[in-house]
Design a protein around this motif. Structure first.
Motif, mmCIF file in Angstrom:
data_model
loop_
_atom_site.group_PDB
_atom_site.id
_atom_site.type_symbol
_atom_site.label_atom_id
_atom_site.label_comp_id
_atom_site.label_asym_id
_atom_site.label_seq_id
_atom_site.Cartn_x
_atom_site.Cartn_y
_atom_site.Cartn_z
ATOM 1 N N ILE A 197 0.949 -1.249 -0.052
ATOM 2 C CA ILE A 197 0.109 -0.063 -0.104
ATOM 3 C C ILE A 197 0.749 1.452 0.120
ATOM 4 O O ILE A 197 0.439 2.169 -0.819
ATOM 5 N N SER A 198 2.157 0.956 0.740
ATOM 6 C CA SER A 198 2.925 2.348 0.681
ATOM 7 C C SER A 198 3.502 2.698 -0.614
ATOM 8 O O SER A 198 3.638 3.805 -1.002
ATOM 9 N N ILE A 230 3.681 5.782 -5.549
ATOM 10 C CA ILE A 230 3.327 5.883 -6.981
ATOM 11 C C ILE A 230 2.392 6.991 -7.489
ATOM 12 O O ILE A 230 2.539 7.756 -8.545
ATOM 13 N N ILE A 231 1.142 6.692 -6.774
ATOM 14 C CA ILE A 231 0.034 7.627 -7.115
ATOM 15 C C ILE A 231 0.484 9.109 -6.871
ATOM 16 O O ILE A 231 0.036 9.839 -7.668
ATOM 17 N N LEU A 232 0.754 9.346 -5.503
ATOM 18 C CA LEU A 232 1.210 10.743 -5.312
ATOM 19 C C LEU A 232 2.370 11.340 -6.262
ATOM 20 O O LEU A 232 2.365 12.427 -6.694
ATOM 21 N N SER A 233 3.144 10.442 -6.806
ATOM 22 C CA SER A 233 4.302 10.981 -7.771
ATOM 23 C C SER A 233 3.630 11.215 -8.978
ATOM 24 O O SER A 233 3.980 12.234 -9.790
ATOM 25 N N ILE A 234 2.717 10.585 -9.590
ATOM 26 C CA ILE A 234 1.891 10.774 -10.786
ATOM 27 C C ILE A 234 1.220 12.121 -10.708
ATOM 28 O O ILE A 234 1.060 12.779 -11.577
ATOM 29 N N CYS A 260 10.170 10.677 -11.070
ATOM 30 C CA CYS A 260 10.044 9.239 -12.137
ATOM 31 C C CYS A 260 11.094 8.130 -11.264
ATOM 32 O O CYS A 260 10.599 7.070 -11.192
ATOM 33 N N MET A 261 12.348 8.821 -10.614
ATOM 34 C CA MET A 261 13.019 7.793 -9.974
ATOM 35 C C MET A 261 12.188 7.191 -8.665
ATOM 36 O O MET A 261 12.335 6.063 -8.534
ATOM 37 N N THR A 262 11.515 7.829 -8.063
ATOM 38 C CA THR A 262 10.486 7.411 -6.947
ATOM 39 C C THR A 262 9.619 6.250 -7.511
ATOM 40 O O THR A 262 9.188 5.565 -6.863
#
Length: 165
Positions: free
Chosen positions: A21-22, A27-31, A66-68
């Motif tokens: 979940i983390s 990924i969602i927050l980065s996008i 993107c690296m995240t």
């Protein structure tokens, strides 16, 4: 050998589920952040190198995001494959982001106070510190799963507990 910090995530889930979940949240927050960077007219600047043009700062942020995403995908794969080596970059990145976020939130809040925006500074500190606490908790969950997998791999092939799905 690292020791797990937590035994469960949110008092009801395993650290394995919490780690996945983390990773998905990262990924969602980065996008979402990449979309916000390209669709808004927010002026981004760095703390130390404030002479860098805004477009360059945006490019640096997008590369970091993107690296995240890549590192979060590695962490999710490590959790699902039960390979703690794939989780190491996320564990290192997570604590660095938590420290950087804390410094950034405090600095930005102080700048708002100095500029006379007291309410904005208070709200920035409240929500920023709340986000920092959530990020630190997510890091603790992932670190605990990393420690569990590391301990499992150190025990050897014949001493492992049977894996239950």
């Amino acid at each position: 050998m690292p020791k797990p910090l937590l035994n469960s995530c949110c008092l009801c889930q395993s650290t394995r589920n919490g780690s996945v979940i983390s990773g998905v949240l990262a990924i969602i927050l980065s996008i979402i952040t990449i979309i916000v960077i390209f669709t808004t007219r927010v002026h981004f600047k760095t703390i130390v190198f404030d002479f860098i043009p805004n477009d360059i700062v945006k490019i640096i942020l997008v590369i970091n995001l993107c690296m995240t995403i890549l590192i979060s995908l590695l962490m999710i794969a490590g959790v699902l494959k039960r390979n703690h080596y794939l989780m190491v970059p996320w564990v290192v990145l997570g604590i660095m982001i938590a420290i950087g976020l804390l410094i950034s939130v405090i600095y930005t809040g102080v700048v708002f106070f100095i500029d006379g925006y007291v309410l904005t500074g208070v709200l920035w500190l409240i929500f920023g510190l709340l986000c920092c606490a959530i990020l630190t908790y997510c890091w603790c969950v992932v670190y605990s799963e990393y420690a569990n997998l590391s301990e499992e791999n150190e025990r050897g092939r014949y001493n492992k507990q049977p894996y239950r799905r």
